[in-house]
Design a protein around this motif. Structure first.
Motif, short mmCIF file in Angstrom:
data_model
loop_
_atom_site.label_atom_id
_atom_site.label_comp_id
_atom_site.label_asym_id
_atom_site.label_seq_id
_atom_site.Cartn_x
_atom_site.Cartn_y
_atom_site.Cartn_z
N SER A 389 0.82 -1.21 0.00
CA SER A 389 0.00 0.00 0.00
C SER A 389 0.86 1.26 0.00
N PHE A 390 2.16 1.13 0.25
CA PHE A 390 3.04 2.29 0.25
C PHE A 390 3.20 2.81 -1.19
N SER A 391 3.13 4.14 -1.32
CA SER A 391 3.26 4.76 -2.64
C SER A 391 4.61 5.41 -2.86
N GLY A 392 5.31 5.78 -1.78
CA GLY A 392 6.60 6.44 -1.95
C GLY A 392 7.23 6.74 -0.61
N ALA A 393 8.47 7.19 -0.64
CA ALA A 393 9.21 7.48 0.59
C ALA A 393 10.26 8.53 0.31
N VAL A 394 10.63 9.25 1.38
CA VAL A 394 11.70 10.25 1.30
C VAL A 394 12.45 10.26 2.63
N TRP A 395 13.77 10.36 2.55
CA TRP A 395 14.60 10.45 3.76
C TRP A 395 14.62 11.88 4.28
N THR A 396 14.71 12.03 5.60
CA THR A 396 14.98 13.36 6.15
C THR A 396 16.42 13.73 5.82
N LEU A 397 16.75 15.02 5.93
CA LEU A 397 18.05 15.50 5.47
C LEU A 397 19.20 14.88 6.24
N ASP A 398 18.99 14.54 7.53
CA ASP A 398 20.07 13.95 8.31
C ASP A 398 20.14 12.44 8.15
N GLY A 399 19.21 11.84 7.40
CA GLY A 399 19.25 10.41 7.16
C GLY A 399 18.83 9.56 8.35
N LYS A 400 18.28 10.19 9.40
CA LYS A 400 17.91 9.44 10.61
C LYS A 400 16.47 8.97 10.59
N HIS A 401 15.66 9.48 9.64
CA HIS A 401 14.25 9.07 9.55
C HIS A 401 13.85 8.88 8.09
N LEU A 402 12.94 7.95 7.88
CA LEU A 402 12.38 7.69 6.57
C LEU A 402 10.88 7.99 6.64
#
Length: 707
Positions: A389-402
């Protein structure tokens, strides 16, 4: 009172044992810290061919302990600066702690910054540092030149030369010398101070003697540092700069932290994108509020011949052969363990070494890969849901969260990422009951503001502002309703000032917002309404162009940013016209990191296979490149794509099962011109002649006569 003496012989019943530190303390009283002799001893140099600093053989002395490089130079590898410039130091470090007990030469990295400073020396406890050199590490460069190295061996504050600490009081000699100099100055002799002042006056006269410096900063804001620092920037001030990257549109220059001045050609016109080439010198004179290219020099000569290095794209190219250059992409990456299902989305970690591919696979709906060179290898992770069901993803700038968006509730989830254990943990989520599936999200360059485009219904809002704080998601103030029942795609401009939204309103398919803090203000409708239904958006890295992908014929549209808003450019901005038919999905338009190329994917209908193409930007027009997207694997690609290795590779996810393909991206590649110079095509970048024979992938110099 405690007292100590030494060193004395031992006898049978009276051993006199002394630890190494007492010998070191003894020698430290009579010999100063530093390097022996200087000159060619422990001399830091660079070849200009790689990122290595070589230190010649020699000796040094720190707090009574000796050090040497012997037999051959010591090679120190300087790590690449990925995002911003950095100043490192080549250091001799004495560590007297029990587990270590040695002096070692090391590279201490500085902190990346727009205005980098060298790292501080450590001189506390068991540690004592001497600095041999500072090294300027330019962002994204794999080369260290001699000009990047600042020799610090003679600076007594950080290093110095070894000397005897046994001295005499020379103050009387100094007083007598100064009195003598005052007397002879009255007799018209030039003193050292007088000569130094005159030399300084000459050095500071940048009108008669222009400065020279390698640029840092960004592609639109070049920065240079001159020595000695100029006290003013009068008209006629001259400087030659060597850009570290190709320019963005309307570049500027700042000298030693001065105000920003526009760089313009000799006609007083701003430089278009890509006309100032990295590594080439450009000379300018200050005229009023601008720096103008010096007449007769300093600019790239578009007409006339130039000697350039280019990669050959085919075998059997002969000397003195007519050639052209164009852009190609060929299969060149190894993808181990392709994930099943149609590729739905991709996300690249900010460090560039971890890639997520989400699919519609029945067994595995995602896979994480590690990237090493051009090889992708599956990673074992835990905590990331196996959901189609996931359509997309993006990382936060520090790479600590998706941040992951979905077709169902919760529409947006935040997962913390532990890189050591490769574990994901959901820490926050957003559920919006009045709306449906999320079609697209965009995270601003400030890393805080996120916009979510959804499928609404009737007059229900379909655009939401989310604040991201250390991975925690909270709803921001509402954004004005863009129109229609669906927002298909959203995109922040690279400077985070503007937001573009593609929606389903027949009267206003394309809407712009201006951001100020946490507030988004809807801008007046376009003078000429956008006619298509946008499915994808992409801003150029210089913030000047917005490319819109619609459904239907001539589906690529170009908007140019101006002082009065956004102006739609002619259909002829994309050549050939009509080739780009039926763009069907978001994430189908992607600018190359340098802004010179544009990747697209399109099809005749939503269900038809997608075809990909790459366009080369020339000012305000885009020309499709030869042979990309016509045959082979591109036909089954195009659902999603990402650039890897700073644009050297392109990863494409296709519609077919397990259809992920990695390409080597090769701009300005040399090919034979079969019909002399009569068969010129729009997609050709340069025309010229070869000097040497060569085969595919070999780099040779050619003479270009047209660009």
């Amino acid at each position: 009172m405690p007292q100590k003496s030494g060193f004395f012989d031992s006898i049978d019943d009276d051993e006199r044992l002394y630890p190494a530190r007492e010998f070191a303390n003894y020698f430290a009283q009579i010999i100063s810290n530093g390097v022996f002799n200087g000159g060619q001893f422990l001399n830091p140099t660079a070849s200009g061919l790689d990122a290595v600093v070589n230190v010649s053989p020699g000796y040094a002395w720190i707090n009574g302990y000796a050090y040497s490089v012997y037999d051959a130079p010591l090679a120190l590898i300087i790590p690449i600066a990925n995002s911003q410039d950095r100043i490192d130091r080549v250091i001799l470090r004495l560590d007297t702690s029990t587990p270590v007990r040695l002096i070692k030469m090391i590279v201490v990295q500085g902190t990346p910054s727009m205005t980098p400073v060298p790292p501080a020396l450590v001189r506390t406890g068991d540690i004592y540092d001497l600095s041999l050199a500072k090294v300027l590490v330019t962002a994204n460069s794999t080369i260290i030149t001699q000009n990047d190295i600042t020799d610090e061996r003679l600076d007594t504050n950080v290093c110095g030369l070894v000397n005897s600490l046994v001295t005499v009081d020379t103050s009387i000699f100094q007083e007598q010398w100064e009195e003598f100099m005052k007397e002879i100055q009255d007799d018209s002799y030039a003193t050292y101070g007088y000569v130094d002042q005159k030399v300084s006056d000459v050095d500071l006269n940048y009108v008669r003697q222009p400065g020279f410096a390698k640029a840092t900063g960004t592609s639109t804001e070049y920065k240079v540092s001159l020595f000695p620092p100029p006290v003013s920037l009068p008209d006629g001030f001259g400087v030659t700069i060597v850009p570290h990257m190709n320019n963005g549109a309307n570049p500027t220059l700042s000298i030693n932290g001065s105000q920003v001045f526009p760089l313009k050609n000799s006609l007083g016109l701003p430089y278009p994108l890509g006309t100032m080439i990295a590594g080439r010198p450009y000379s300018f004179k200050k005229v009023g509020s601008d720096f103008l290219a010096a007449s007769g020099g300093g600019e790239v000569s578009i007409s006339g011949s130039q000697l350039v290095s280019r990669e050959y794209g085919q075998d059997g190219i002969l000397p003195n052969q007519p050639v052209y250059t164009s852009t190609i992409a060929s299969l060149g990456m190894t993808i181990n363990g392709k994930v099943d299902g149609s590729s739905e989305y991709m996300a690249v970690h900010p460090d560039g070494d971890i890639i997520l591919i989400g699919t519609t696979g029945s067994q595995t709906a995602y896979r994480f890969y590690s990237l090493s060179g051009t090889v992708l290898t599956p990673l074992v992770v835990s905590g990331y849901p196996n959901s189609t069901s996931f359509s997309g993803a993006v990382w936060t700038l520090d790479g600590k969260h998706l941040l992951v968006y979905s077709k169902s509730q919760p529409q947006l989830s935040s997962y913390s990422f532990d890189r050591n254990t490769m574990t994901f943990t959901r820490v926050s989520q957003i559920s919006i009951s009045e709306t449906g599936a999320v079609n697209d999200i965009s995270l601003a360059a400030n890393g805080t503001h996120l916009i979510m485009a959804t499928s609404g219904g009737g007059s229900v809002n379909n655009l939401y502002s989310i604040l991201v704080t250390n991975g925690i998601l909270t709803r921001n103030i509402a954004i004005a309703y863009p129109g229609g029942d669906t927002s298909y795609c959203v995109a922040f401009s690279p400077d985070s000032k503007y937001l573009a939204v593609g929606c389903s309103s027949s009267s206003n398919y394309l809407v712009f917002y201006e951001r100020s803090g946490d507030t988004f203000t809807k801008l007046p409708a376009l003078t000429s309404p956008h006619l298509g239904s946008p499915r994808s958006l992409a801003w150029s890295p210089d913030n000047q162009h917005l490319v819109v992908g619609d459904t239907g014929a001539n589906s690529l549209s170009l908007y140019k940013r101006s002082d009065s808003g956004f102006v739609k450019q002619p259909t002829s901005s994309f050549s050939p016209t009509g080739r780009d038919s039926g763009l069907a999905r978001s994430n189908n338009i992607l600018f190359h990191p340098d802004g010179e190329y544009l990747y697209t994917a399109f099809s005749a209908s939503f269900s038809a296979p997608l075809t990909t193409a790459i366009y080369k930007r020339r000012g305000d027009t885009y020309v499709e490149q030869q042979g990309i997207g016509e045959t082979g694997y591109f036909g089954s690609g195009g659902r999603c794509a990402v650039w890897l290795n700073n644009g050297k590779n392109l990863l494409i996810g296709g519609q077919a099962n397990a259809s992920q393909y990695g390409f080597d991206f090769r701009p300005n590649t040399v090919f034979k011109l079969t019909n002399s110079f009569l068969d010129i095509k729009p997609w050709m970048s340069e025309l010229g002649y070869t000097i040497r024979e060569g085969n595919n992938t070999q780099v040779r110099e050619i003479v270009t006569i047209w660009r």
